[in-house]
Design a protein around this motif. Structure first.
Motif, PDB file in Angstrom:
ATOM      1  N   SER A 206     -55.130  -2.034  48.320  1.00 34.60           N
ATOM      2  CA  SER A 206     -54.470  -3.180  47.694  1.00 34.60           C
ATOM      3  C   SER A 206     -53.435  -2.691  46.683  1.00 34.60           C
ATOM      4  CB  SER A 206     -55.488  -4.114  47.057  1.00 34.60           C
ATOM      5  OG  SER A 206     -56.223  -3.450  46.072  1.00 34.60           O
ATOM      6  N   GLY A 207     -53.680  -1.537  46.079  1.00 32.62           N
ATOM      7  CA  GLY A 207     -52.681  -0.970  45.159  1.00 32.62           C
ATOM      8  C   GLY A 207     -51.384  -0.679  45.880  1.00 32.62           C
ATOM      9  N   ASN A 208     -51.466  -0.083  47.058  1.00 37.49           N
ATOM     10  CA  ASN A 208     -50.233   0.232  47.783  1.00 37.49           C
ATOM     11  C   ASN A 208     -49.534  -1.036  48.284  1.00 37.49           C
ATOM     12  OD1 ASN A 208     -48.809   2.831  48.689  1.00 37.49           O
ATOM     13  ND2 ASN A 208     -48.670   1.514  50.488  1.00 37.49           N
ATOM     14  N   THR A 209     -50.336  -2.009  48.736  1.00 42.83           N
ATOM     15  CA  THR A 209     -49.755  -3.296  49.145  1.00 42.83           C
ATOM     16  C   THR A 209     -48.989  -3.931  47.986  1.00 42.83           C
ATOM     17  OG1 THR A 209     -51.626  -3.617  50.627  1.00 42.83           O
ATOM     18  CG2 THR A 209     -50.315  -5.558  50.136  1.00 42.83           C
ATOM     19  N   GLY A 210     -49.575  -3.897  46.805  1.00 39.62           N
ATOM     20  CA  GLY A 210     -48.931  -4.458  45.621  1.00 39.62           C
ATOM     21  C   GLY A 210     -47.666  -3.714  45.257  1.00 39.62           C
ATOM     22  N   CYS A 211     -47.699  -2.385  45.395  1.00 40.36           N
ATOM     23  CA  CYS A 211     -46.517  -1.601  45.033  1.00 40.36           C
ATOM     24  C   CYS A 211     -45.383  -1.801  46.037  1.00 40.36           C
ATOM     25  CB  CYS A 211     -46.869  -0.118  44.899  1.00 40.36           C
ATOM     26  SG  CYS A 211     -47.796   0.195  43.380  1.00 40.36           S
ATOM     27  N   GLN A 212     -45.718  -2.129  47.287  1.00 36.52           N
ATOM     28  CA  GLN A 212     -44.664  -2.476  48.255  1.00 36.52           C
ATOM     29  C   GLN A 212     -43.962  -3.758  47.815  1.00 36.52           C
ATOM     30  OE1 GLN A 212     -46.464  -2.698  52.173  1.00 36.52           O
ATOM     31  NE2 GLN A 212     -46.068  -0.545  52.586  1.00 36.52           N
ATOM     32  N   ALA A 213     -44.759  -4.769  47.479  1.00 36.63           N
ATOM     33  CA  ALA A 213     -44.175  -6.038  47.032  1.00 36.63           C
ATOM     34  C   ALA A 213     -43.338  -5.814  45.774  1.00 36.63           C
ATOM     35  CB  ALA A 213     -45.274  -7.060  46.769  1.00 36.63           C
ATOM     36  N   LEU A 214     -43.865  -4.982  44.880  1.00 36.74           N
ATOM     37  CA  LEU A 214     -43.165  -4.668  43.636  1.00 36.74           C
ATOM     38  C   LEU A 214     -41.818  -4.011  43.907  1.00 36.74           C
ATOM     39  CD1 LEU A 214     -43.147  -4.245  40.537  1.00 36.74           C
ATOM     40  CD2 LEU A 214     -44.456  -2.155  40.904  1.00 36.74           C
ATOM     41  N   ALA A 215     -41.814  -3.007  44.784  1.00 39.82           N
ATOM     42  CA  ALA A 215     -40.582  -2.270  45.069  1.00 39.82           C
ATOM     43  C   ALA A 215     -39.529  -3.186  45.683  1.00 39.82           C
ATOM     44  CB  ALA A 215     -40.872  -1.093  46.001  1.00 39.82           C
ATOM     45  N   VAL A 216     -39.942  -4.031  46.620  1.00 40.06           N
ATOM     46  CA  VAL A 216     -38.993  -4.938  47.266  1.00 40.06           C
ATOM     47  C   VAL A 216     -38.430  -5.931  46.247  1.00 40.06           C
ATOM     48  CG1 VAL A 216     -38.781  -6.796  48.968  1.00 40.06           C
ATOM     49  CG2 VAL A 216     -39.980  -4.692  49.556  1.00 40.06           C
ATOM     50  N   SER A 287     -52.551  -8.773  45.391  1.00 39.97           N
ATOM     51  CA  SER A 287     -51.604  -7.675  45.214  1.00 39.97           C
ATOM     52  C   SER A 287     -50.180  -8.125  45.494  1.00 39.97           C
ATOM     53  CB  SER A 287     -51.914  -6.533  46.181  1.00 39.97           C
ATOM     54  OG  SER A 287     -53.223  -6.106  46.005  1.00 39.97           O
ATOM     55  N   GLY A 288     -50.007  -8.833  46.613  1.00 42.22           N
ATOM     56  CA  GLY A 288     -48.666  -9.299  46.966  1.00 42.22           C
ATOM     57  C   GLY A 288     -48.115 -10.215  45.890  1.00 42.22           C
ATOM     58  N   ILE A 289     -48.957 -11.136  45.431  1.00 38.64           N
ATOM     59  CA  ILE A 289     -48.518 -12.087  44.400  1.00 38.64           C
ATOM     60  C   ILE A 289     -48.164 -11.351  43.107  1.00 38.64           C
ATOM     61  CG2 ILE A 289     -49.276 -13.993  42.924  1.00 38.64           C
ATOM     62  CD1 ILE A 289     -51.003 -14.921  45.370  1.00 38.64           C
ATOM     63  N   SER A 290     -49.041 -10.425  42.681  1.00 39.23           N
ATOM     64  CA  SER A 290     -48.757  -9.759  41.402  1.00 39.23           C
ATOM     65  C   SER A 290     -47.569  -8.806  41.543  1.00 39.23           C
ATOM     66  CB  SER A 290     -49.995  -9.031  40.871  1.00 39.23           C
ATOM     67  OG  SER A 290     -50.343  -7.974  41.724  1.00 39.23           O
ATOM     68  N   GLY A 291     -47.421  -8.195  42.731  1.00 34.59           N
ATOM     69  CA  GLY A 291     -46.268  -7.318  42.943  1.00 34.59           C
ATOM     70  C   GLY A 291     -44.952  -8.057  42.791  1.00 34.59           C
ATOM     71  N   ALA A 292     -44.914  -9.316  43.199  1.00 36.18           N
ATOM     72  CA  ALA A 292     -43.685 -10.102  43.057  1.00 36.18           C
ATOM     73  C   ALA A 292     -43.591 -10.728  41.664  1.00 36.18           C
ATOM     74  CB  ALA A 292     -43.636 -11.188  44.132  1.00 36.18           C
ATOM     75  N   LEU A 293     -44.720 -11.209  41.156  1.00 37.44           N
ATOM     76  CA  LEU A 293     -44.707 -11.940  39.876  1.00 37.44           C
ATOM     77  C   LEU A 293     -44.401 -11.058  38.673  1.00 37.44           C
ATOM     78  CD1 LEU A 293     -47.537 -14.618  39.538  1.00 37.44           C
ATOM     79  CD2 LEU A 293     -45.064 -14.941  39.513  1.00 37.44           C
ATOM     80  N   VAL A 294     -44.946  -9.836  38.670  1.00 43.29           N
ATOM     81  CA  VAL A 294     -44.786  -8.991  37.481  1.00 43.29           C
ATOM     82  C   VAL A 294     -43.308  -8.707  37.177  1.00 43.29           C
ATOM     83  CG1 VAL A 294     -45.216  -6.674  36.538  1.00 43.29           C
ATOM     84  CG2 VAL A 294     -47.101  -8.011  37.485  1.00 43.29           C
ATOM     85  N   PRO A 295     -42.501  -8.208  38.142  1.00 41.02           N
ATOM     86  CA  PRO A 295     -41.093  -7.973  37.786  1.00 41.02           C
ATOM     87  C   PRO A 295     -40.322  -9.265  37.513  1.00 41.02           C
ATOM     88  CG  PRO A 295     -41.464  -7.506  40.113  1.00 41.02           C
ATOM     89  CD  PRO A 295     -42.807  -7.718  39.499  1.00 41.02           C
ATOM     90  N   LEU A 296     -40.647 -10.342  38.241  1.00 40.89           N
ATOM     91  CA  LEU A 296     -39.953 -11.617  38.000  1.00 40.89           C
ATOM     92  C   LEU A 296     -40.242 -12.111  36.578  1.00 40.89           C
ATOM     93  CD1 LEU A 296     -40.577 -13.431  41.425  1.00 40.89           C
ATOM     94  CD2 LEU A 296     -38.367 -12.654  40.538  1.00 40.89           C
ATOM     95  N   THR A 297     -41.498 -11.941  36.145  1.00 42.61           N
ATOM     96  CA  THR A 297     -41.865 -12.368  34.789  1.00 42.61           C
ATOM     97  C   THR A 297     -41.202 -11.491  33.742  1.00 42.61           C
ATOM     98  OG1 THR A 297     -43.992 -13.060  35.682  1.00 42.61           O
ATOM     99  CG2 THR A 297     -43.829 -12.889  33.286  1.00 42.61           C
ATOM    100  N   LEU A 298     -41.212 -10.172  33.974  1.00 42.99           N
ATOM    101  CA  LEU A 298     -40.551  -9.257  33.029  1.00 42.99           C
ATOM    102  C   LEU A 298     -39.083  -9.635  32.872  1.00 42.99           C
ATOM    103  CD1 LEU A 298     -42.090  -5.829  34.091  1.00 42.99           C
ATOM    104  CD2 LEU A 298     -42.232  -6.848  31.817  1.00 42.99           C
ATOM    105  N   ALA A 316     -54.050  -4.893  38.036  1.00 39.96           N
ATOM    106  CA  ALA A 316     -54.430  -6.181  38.635  1.00 39.96           C
ATOM    107  C   ALA A 316     -55.112  -5.966  39.982  1.00 39.96           C
ATOM    108  CB  ALA A 316     -53.186  -7.059  38.808  1.00 39.96           C
ATOM    109  N   THR A 317     -54.556  -5.051  40.804  1.00 42.54           N
ATOM    110  CA  THR A 317     -55.137  -4.850  42.135  1.00 42.54           C
ATOM    111  C   THR A 317     -56.486  -4.137  42.048  1.00 42.54           C
ATOM    112  OG1 THR A 317     -53.890  -2.798  42.436  1.00 42.54           O
ATOM    113  CG2 THR A 317     -52.873  -4.809  43.246  1.00 42.54           C
ATOM    114  N   ASP A 318     -56.621  -3.202  41.100  1.00 48.09           N
ATOM    115  CA  ASP A 318     -57.922  -2.539  40.914  1.00 48.09           C
ATOM    116  C   ASP A 318     -58.993  -3.546  40.523  1.00 48.09           C
ATOM    117  OD1 ASP A 318     -56.943  -0.061  41.476  1.00 48.09           O
ATOM    118  OD2 ASP A 318     -57.274   0.807  39.493  1.00 48.09           O
ATOM    119  N   VAL A 319     -58.682  -4.347  39.513  1.00 44.61           N
ATOM    120  CA  VAL A 319     -59.652  -5.323  39.017  1.00 44.61           C
ATOM    121  C   VAL A 319     -59.988  -6.323  40.112  1.00 44.61           C
ATOM    122  CG1 VAL A 319     -59.969  -7.233  37.393  1.00 44.61           C
ATOM    123  CG2 VAL A 319     -59.015  -5.054  36.588  1.00 44.61           C
TER     124      VAL A 319
END
Lengths: 334, 334
Positions: A206-216, A287-298, A316-319
């Motif tokens: 889930s960490g890698n899934t989240g980081c993909q969403a984050l990078a995109v 993971s997907g949601i937090s990967g997109a939400l974190v940079p948008l929120t920042l 977030a993905t670990d927890v």
């Protein structure tokens, strides 16, 4: 030049206004091509002139001309007839990151800079902008994991340590959040020690899934790809992608759990497999949601969308992933 | 133009040769400024000319002139006297990523392209190069976690799924390697279930340390900061940084382990604390080394140094950190 310096210092760090050079080749709209050539002759000896600018009596930029325009026009033609009207300009108080998006696909050698009323204030060279841009863009992967934009290969060891250590301490606090989740379910792990084997699988996946969403998402923000109102769609898309990828990997992981549990003669092999599968699907969606939400929120908070984003997303993905697996196992298996 | 196309197609994808436009404003060194102006007049009507080029009788590029040079020189002067000698050129078979490093701080509007003998083959616009560059650099954080360089915000959901899923399956295999380490020491976890709480702390911490080293190394490669022979120094620096950061976070984590174990009346609280501390220091050193080695190795193999690098590094750090903690605990506590 001194005047330009004091003018630049009126603008905030990280804005276009700070990078301005004086505009030297400035003429009125009724100046003839011949007079402009004669006027430029002494200037080109000491300065590197790429474009000439045409301003009205209030200093408002009305046009831009090239040396090519002068060379191939009649000497008597007024500049107003050869100039390019309403040229592309940058506002002096524009932040660099926004200027980057606007100039990314233009790549002019020099950009005129104006105030909000269109008054010509100075020039910014494309090379100056681009150096800032390249510096900023290449710093993004580092920013995500707490590396300072100033750090480069040649940064001395102790300086690198000072840059990175504070972020690693923040990461340690967040890592303890993940550890805390496991501690919370220590009784379950004690009873079903096989779960411990699947915790790193879920967290890693889930960490890698989240980081993909984050990078995109960070890339989309950098390239200016996100339209107004597009943020919500993006979060939904990443949530669906997380669900889809979670389903594929969740089923595989569930089957692996079933066989491992069976080989260890666990009476709860089916339930364990189901718990792992459900936890994977749900945590990949988170993971997907937090990967997109974190940079948008920042970005909405006015911060660099990359800053420490990976640290936040992986926490977030670990927890989520470990909490879901251990929580489900606690509920399902008594 | 057709000729230029067939010439471009002789070069490999991802090289400068593929992006060339024909050089139209080409003159001999003895042409006078006046003749060059007259010769350019029909050309500028249909093409966007920035520089003129001077070639010898074999087609070798000997100089470059600007419209400014023509405008402010006497019409009878030969071009050889006004031109800039030995201009900066790009080789046609140069890979784009190398061209990027060379043009990063130049930012000329147009670059002449030559073969290895200096023969002028065409032009590449800085904007064309920069678009490729910006596209490539912003794709790096994604490449590290298995996102295709083609994927952008507007990529349809199913296409995104097809791009990302294979890498997530690879990640799943590597995540099972980490899970396998835990499975290997299942007996130890069973006996000392408190260890399960510290596994995500160690993995998260050394993972982030490794990704910092990775980000700095990939950036250094992109910006061309790594000198010949500098790779070894870089690996040593990252190993030392890992040790230093591991020492700080290891001591803190060790103390946390001691207090938690004491609160659970464990007779091995001191040994557990020492094991966690040593595992953290050692795994952060491994993280720093792998963070630097993975992209350097990918580059040496001729691959993009970012590709899936984060997947490899986090697997290495997961396996090292959890293996070290569980291995040490197994050895120390019987």
């Amino acid at each position: 030049l001194a005047e330009q310096w004091s003018r630049n210092n009126r603008y905030e760090r990280g804005t276009i206004g700070r990078l301005m050079e004086p505009a030297l080749a400035v003429f009125g709209p009724n100046t003839s091509v011949g007079d402009a050539i004669d006027g430029l002759r002494p200037i080109v000896r000491s300065a590197f002139i790429t474009y000439g600018y045409v301003i009205d009596q209030d200093g408002g930029l009305v046009g831009l001309f090239t040396m090519r325009d002068l060379l191939f026009s009649d000497r008597l033609t007024p500049l107003a007839e050869v100039m390019l009207r309403d040229p592309f300009t940058l506002l002096a108080d524009l932040p660099l990151s926004d200027a980057m998006k606007r100039t990314l696909n233009r790549h002019f050698p020099v950009y005129p800079v104006t105030d909000i009323n269109g008054k010509l204030l100075g020039l910014v060279r494309g090379s100056t902008l681009f150096q800032e841009e390249a510096f900023e863009i290449t710093a993004q992967p580092g920013a995500m994991v707490g590396v300072d934009a100033e750090e480069r290969i040649a940064t001395p060891l102790f300086q690198s340590f000072k840059f990175r250590n504070p972020w690693l301490l923040i990461n340690l606090v967040t890592a303890f959040a993940a550890g805390g989740v496991v501690a919370l379910f220590q009784g379950t792990v004690d009873k079903l020690v096989i779960l411990a084997t699947f915790l790193p699988v879920l967290a890693g996946q889930s960490g890698n899934t989240g980081c993909q969403a984050l990078a995109v998402t960070v890339r989309g923000i950098t390239l200016g790809d996100i339209r107004p109102g597009g943020a919500k769609l993006l979060v939904i898309k990443e949530a669906l992608l997380g669900l889809a990828n979670g389903a594929v990997t969740g089923v595989l992981t569930g089957i692996a759990m079933y066989f491992l549990a069976t080989s260890q003669n666990s009476p709860d092999a089916v339930l364990l497999g189901v718990a792992v599968c459900v936890a994977m699907v749900a945590s990949c969606a988170v993971s997907g949601i937090s990967g997109a939400l974190v940079p948008l929120t920042l970005k909405r908070l006015g911060a660099d969308p990359a800053t420490a984003s990976s640290i936040v997303v992986t926490t977030a993905t670990d927890v989520a992933s470990m909490g879901l697996l251990l929580g489900l196992a606690t509920l399902l298996i008594r």
